[in-house]
Design an enzyme around this catalytic site. Structure first.
Site, short mmCIF file in Angstrom:
data_model
loop_
_atom_site.label_atom_id
_atom_site.label_comp_id
_atom_site.label_asym_id
_atom_site.label_seq_id
_atom_site.Cartn_x
_atom_site.Cartn_y
_atom_site.Cartn_z
N LYS A 148 0.83 -1.20 0.00
CA LYS A 148 0.00 0.00 0.00
C LYS A 148 0.87 1.25 0.00
O LYS A 148 1.76 1.40 0.85
CB LYS A 148 -0.92 0.02 1.23
CG LYS A 148 -1.91 -1.13 1.31
CD LYS A 148 -3.03 -0.96 0.31
CE LYS A 148 -4.09 -2.05 0.47
NZ LYS A 148 -5.19 -1.91 -0.51
N ASP A 176 -0.17 -0.39 -4.56
CA ASP A 176 -1.59 -0.08 -4.52
C ASP A 176 -1.81 1.25 -3.84
O ASP A 176 -1.66 1.38 -2.62
CB ASP A 176 -2.35 -1.18 -3.79
CG ASP A 176 -3.85 -0.98 -3.82
OD1 ASP A 176 -4.31 -0.07 -4.54
OD2 ASP A 176 -4.57 -1.73 -3.14
N GLU A 203 -1.56 0.08 -8.90
CA GLU A 203 -3.01 -0.11 -8.83
C GLU A 203 -3.69 1.19 -8.41
O GLU A 203 -3.35 1.77 -7.38
CB GLU A 203 -3.28 -1.22 -7.81
CG GLU A 203 -4.66 -1.81 -7.82
CD GLU A 203 -4.72 -3.05 -6.96
OE1 GLU A 203 -5.73 -3.19 -6.24
OE2 GLU A 203 -3.77 -3.86 -6.98
N ASP A 228 -8.87 -0.33 -10.03
CA ASP A 228 -9.43 -1.09 -8.91
C ASP A 228 -10.73 -0.43 -8.43
O ASP A 228 -11.82 -0.85 -8.80
CB ASP A 228 -8.40 -1.16 -7.79
CG ASP A 228 -8.80 -2.14 -6.69
OD1 ASP A 228 -9.82 -2.81 -6.83
OD2 ASP A 228 -8.07 -2.24 -5.68
N LYS A 252 -12.85 -7.33 -7.45
CA LYS A 252 -13.24 -7.95 -6.19
C LYS A 252 -14.62 -8.57 -6.41
O LYS A 252 -15.63 -7.86 -6.35
CB LYS A 252 -13.27 -6.91 -5.07
CG LYS A 252 -11.89 -6.40 -4.66
CD LYS A 252 -11.98 -5.36 -3.59
CE LYS A 252 -10.61 -5.04 -2.99
NZ LYS A 252 -9.62 -4.62 -4.00
#
Length: 317
Positions: A148, A176, A203, A228, A252
């Site tokens: 992250k 991300d 991402e 995303d 997801k």
């Protein structure tokens, strides 16, 4: 370009006894993203019992800050349903409740795909803690890691990234940002990524409203960009494809909506799909992995390496 329409598979209108149970799962350690700190995973386990007495389970695992309904909205929907429902009820769940769409339809499906051959991306904490975590995950077999960014000052994160480039083992790193970078910061990260030869993709570097800027960035650098948050729900996924996105789609399944609609889309349009966890229990995870086996890019790791944040099973479910 005309809007793409999809039809659901034909089901007889079967009757089911319906029950549901909310749950809470505290994270082993809070998950920090550019959206803030996430400490407790809340969701709903639903049960559908057919006329033969067989019970089928599904999971509703919303992430409201990611674009799905809230947990309370999902609970309110479940509470207003009668104790007996039909498949017709399931296929009239509104698009504003995508996690409910997934949970109810996945309860009807047979999870018969073998997911043992999938490779997994291991999730790392934001900040310096990632440098202590990756080695343990490497020993467990992980070779792709997701870190992250956009959480701490960029100077600090770039210093940590420089340490990653010195790792003596062959790894792939996914960065991300959860939409938390500025355009200038995204350029800088892409420059560093191109130089490192370490980054598989960045991402969601920018926010949902900056689609055109992400398109531009994807054409300027060798490092790939993945959407995303921009493709969290089926309508968003479809819209980004229509607008010309041909890069990576991080999906997801638990919040994208009906599995059958996602399947039909992916079978119609050969997108570069990476399937990712929404921190579900084993019930939702199995349903999501079932789709990943069928629809994900087989050359990319799936984003389900999250056991260091939440245990796979939940007591009491």
């Amino acid at each position: 370009m005309e809007w793409i329409t999809f039809e659901f598979g034909i089901y007889a209108w079967l009757m089911y006894q319906f029950a549901f149970q909310p749950y809470q799962r505290p994270f082993k350690q809070p998950l920090q993203t550019s959206h803030g700190k996430w400490e407790v995973r809340e969701g709903i386990i639903l049960s559908l019992t057919d006329n033969l007495g067989k019970t089928h389970q599904g999971e509703i695992a919303p992430i409201s800050w990611f674009g799905s309904e809230t947990v309370n909205q999902a609970l309110n929907y479940c509470r207003q349903l009668p104790p007996e429902i039909t498949t017709e009820t399931i296929y009239t769940i509104p698009d504003s409740l995508p996690a409910c769409q997934f949970g109810f339809e996945s309860a009807l499906a047979l999870n018969n795909q073998n997911s043992h051959h999938l490779t997994y991306s291991g999730l790392l904490s934001a900040g310096k803690a990632a440098l202590q975590q990756w080695g343990k995950l490497w020993e467990q077999g992980y070779r792709t890691f997701k870190w992250k960014i956009g959480v701490y000052p960029i100077v600090e994160e770039l210093e940590i990234f420089a340490a990653f480039t010195q790792i003596p083992k062959p790894v792939k790193l996914r960065l991300d940002a959860n939409g938390g970078l500025t355009y200038d910061e995204a350029n800088l990260w892409l420059q560093k990524s191109d130089s490192s030869k370490l980054v598989e993709f960045i991402e969601q570097p920018l926010g949902l409203e900056q689609f055109e800027q992400m398109q531009t960035l994807s054409n300027l650098y060798n490092t790939a960009i993945a959407l995303d948050e921009s493709v969290a729900t089926f309508n968003q996924l479809q819209a980004c494809y229509q607008r010309g996105w041909r890069g990576i789609f991080v999906i997801k399944p638990s919040i994208v909506g009906y599995p059958s609609r996602l399947r039909q889309f992916c079978q119609t349009y050969p997108i570069d799909a990476v399937f990712s966890s929404a921190f579900e229990t084993e019930i939702g995870r199995n349903s999501a992995l079932n789709l990943a086996v069928e629809l994900a890019n087989p050359h990319r790791a799936v984003g389900f390496g999250i056991d260091n944040f939440l245990s796979p099973n939940t007591p009491g479910i």
